[in-house]
Design an enzyme around this catalytic site. Structure first.
Site, mmCIF file in Angstrom:
data_model
loop_
_atom_site.group_PDB
_atom_site.id
_atom_site.type_symbol
_atom_site.label_atom_id
_atom_site.label_comp_id
_atom_site.label_asym_id
_atom_site.label_seq_id
_atom_site.Cartn_x
_atom_site.Cartn_y
_atom_site.Cartn_z
ATOM 1 N N HIS A 226 -10.533 19.626 14.760
ATOM 2 C CA HIS A 226 -10.506 18.373 13.978
ATOM 3 C C HIS A 226 -10.012 17.196 14.829
ATOM 4 C CE1 HIS A 226 -10.800 21.053 10.407
ATOM 5 N NE2 HIS A 226 -9.946 21.791 11.107
ATOM 6 N N LYS B 131 -12.174 -3.809 32.488
ATOM 7 C CA LYS B 131 -12.934 -2.681 31.946
ATOM 8 C C LYS B 131 -13.577 -1.798 33.012
ATOM 9 C CE LYS B 131 -13.773 -1.884 28.126
ATOM 10 N NZ LYS B 131 -14.552 -2.486 27.074
ATOM 11 N N SER C 10 -17.405 -4.650 33.048
ATOM 12 C CA SER C 10 -17.815 -5.584 31.996
ATOM 13 C C SER C 10 -18.081 -6.940 32.619
ATOM 14 C CB SER C 10 -16.700 -5.690 30.959
ATOM 15 O OG SER C 10 -16.824 -6.880 30.225
ATOM 16 N N GLU D 184 -22.280 7.559 27.884
ATOM 17 C CA GLU D 184 -22.738 7.031 26.587
ATOM 18 C C GLU D 184 -24.262 7.106 26.485
ATOM 19 O OE1 GLU D 184 -20.777 3.112 25.924
ATOM 20 O OE2 GLU D 184 -19.484 3.842 27.512
#
Ligand code: ARG
Length: 464
Positions: free
Chosen positions: A156, A283, A277, A290
């Site tokens: 979980h 970043k 970024s 992804e």
């Protein structure tokens, strides 16, 4: 230009309709396989007495020349043709005239396209499997490099129990090995010769299908011509293997996105496999991971789209089946590039053992305290209650088991003595595991050894 079927027609097809139904734009990828199939078919026709020896030789020489030109210059495989079969036939007739016009005797594009795709998948699946082996190898290397390092496992997405970091990496390796196996099964499904099926009812020429199968390297001949000309279960099997692989890559990607985040900080991603970024200077984003996760959607889409295409087809060939190729080609390309990107990311992962180990301790040891009570004769349900109370108190005061004094331990249960307390560590937890699939260091060491052997066997086998 005349078409393969122009005899029966008064008028040429509408340009836009012709373009709409043509497949040459994508089935040119089957060029090599179409020529391979035609070379074998010419031999079979000569064996059946349909072609003279001289005609068969002329066809063979011309087909080899066509194949060599296509290999040397992909731009050669071009033209106004409807599909790759029409292209190869046109090239052949341009070279050998009437002998070329005889090659399609007793053969249909319906079986030809099935043959081409089977040959294609047989030829290309091994390449995908090699990429999976490289990924398993990279995961095994991370497992090895992690040594005795500990981390929490999750259920979980809440801390569950301590495990070895190596156990974590090997879990993903085990899943990728199942994908390797599924690709093998898909390859076996494709391993049947469809030639001899004709358009649907079989062929009336004396084609030796067993010899043809052997020549083309198939282990069997299809059982039924009506089934065979419309059967694409081997495509479904391949797409299923691809979709399953992407699901595993996606889950690994998701883990790494989370575990490499500032909040977790378990793993570090190399600059080379991340992007920055344009706006926020701090970043370092896991874009490749992804994208692997994102591309999973389209490969699952190919599988579900394809099954949906198949489900309404009446018996025999239907043009709907032409949809198989774009799904196969895109699934293959996507799995290949996604696997390669994932392998590069895994190879470059760094581990922060201080962070993983501190996360592995704390209240993740609660089950071990309960197990300890069980070892001292307390029924598990009662032990669970006792430890639950301890956890509640520790949470309220923001502490963990390590902060308890011997007197504290005993206050919760008389059988929790100082000796017991000393045993409640993350290391003690993993070493207490007994089963071969567990995170016990010995079990993990032999699992790692076994994975290494699996990789080595496949690396050696593909080297020659
Ligand atoms: N391009 C077709 C396909 O991919 C080849 C078979 C065409 N057969 C036919 N009867 N129209 O399925």
């Amino acid at each position: 230009m005349s078409h393969l079927w122009s005899g029966r027609f008064d008028a040429l097809p509408d340009d836009e309709v012709f373009e709409f139904q043509a497949s040459f734009g994508f089935d040119r990828q089957l060029f090599e396989d179409d020529v391979t199939g035609s070379l074998a078919w010419a031999e079979a026709l000569a064996g059946a007495g349909v072609l003279s020896r001289g005609e068969a030789t002329a066809i063979r020489t011309a087909l080899e020349e066509i194949r060599d030109r296509g290999r040397a210059d992909p731009g050669f495989v071009e033209g106004p043709d409807e599909d790759i079969h029409a292209f190869v036939e046109r090239q052949l007739i341009e070279r050998v005239g009437d002998a070329g016009r005889r090659l399609h005797t007793g053969r249909s594009r319906n079986e030809q396209v099935s043959l081409d795709l089977r040959l294609y998948l047989r030829r290309r699946t091994a390449g995908l499997q090699r990429e999976l082996v490289a990924l398993v190898d990279a995961l095994a290397s991370r497992a090895e490099a992690a040594g005795p390092a500990l981390m929490p496992s999750y259920t979980h997405l809440r801390r569950a129990q301590p495990i070895l970091v190596a156990h974590y990496f090997l879990a993903h390796a085990v899943a990728i090995r199942r994908d390797h196996r599924r690709l093998e099964t898909a390859r076996e499904e494709a391993d049947a010769l469809p030639l001899g099926s004709g358009a649907v009812a079989g062929t009336s020429y004396a084609i030796d299908t067993a010899a043809l199968a052997e020549r083309l390297g198939f282990s069997r001949v299809v059982a039924n011509s009506l089934d065979a000309t419309a059967d694409r279960d081997f495509v479904s099997a391949f797409l299923h293997a691809c979709a399953g692989t992407m699901v595993h890559l996606s889950r690994l990607a998701e883990d790494l996105v989370i575990f490499a985040s500032e909040e977790f900080g378990f793993f570090g991603l190399a600059d080379a496999v991340t992007t920055g970024s344009s706006l926020m200077p701090q970043k370092k984003n896991p874009d490749p991971l992804e994208l692997v996760r994102g591309k999973t959607g389209r490969v699952i889409g190919h599988l579900t789209g394809w099954l949906t295409t198949m489900k309404g087809l009446p018996s025999g060939y239907n043009k709907d089946l032409q949809e198989d190729k774009e799904a196969v080609f895109d699934a293959e390309t996507t799995v290949r590039s996604s696997t390669r990107a994932t392998t590069l990311v895994v190879r470059s992962l760094t581990l922060d053992p201080a962070r993983t180990e501190s996360a592995a301790a704390g209240l993740a040891l609660a089950t071990d305290v309960a197990d300890l009570l069980v070892a001292r004769g307390v029924p598990f349900r009662e032990a669970h209650e006792v430890v639950g109370r301890m956890v509640r108190d520790l949470l309220a005061t923001n502490r963990d088991f390590a902060s308890l004094s011997p007197a504290d331990w005993r206050r919760y249960h008389e059988r929790l003595d100082a000796d017991a307390a000393g045993r409640i560590t993350a290391r003690g937890s993993v070493t207490a595991r007994r089963t071969p699939q567990s995170t016990a260091p010995d079990a993990v060491a032999s699992a790692l050894h076994e994975v290494r052997r699996w990789v080595d066997e496949r690396t050696v086998a593909t080297d020659h």
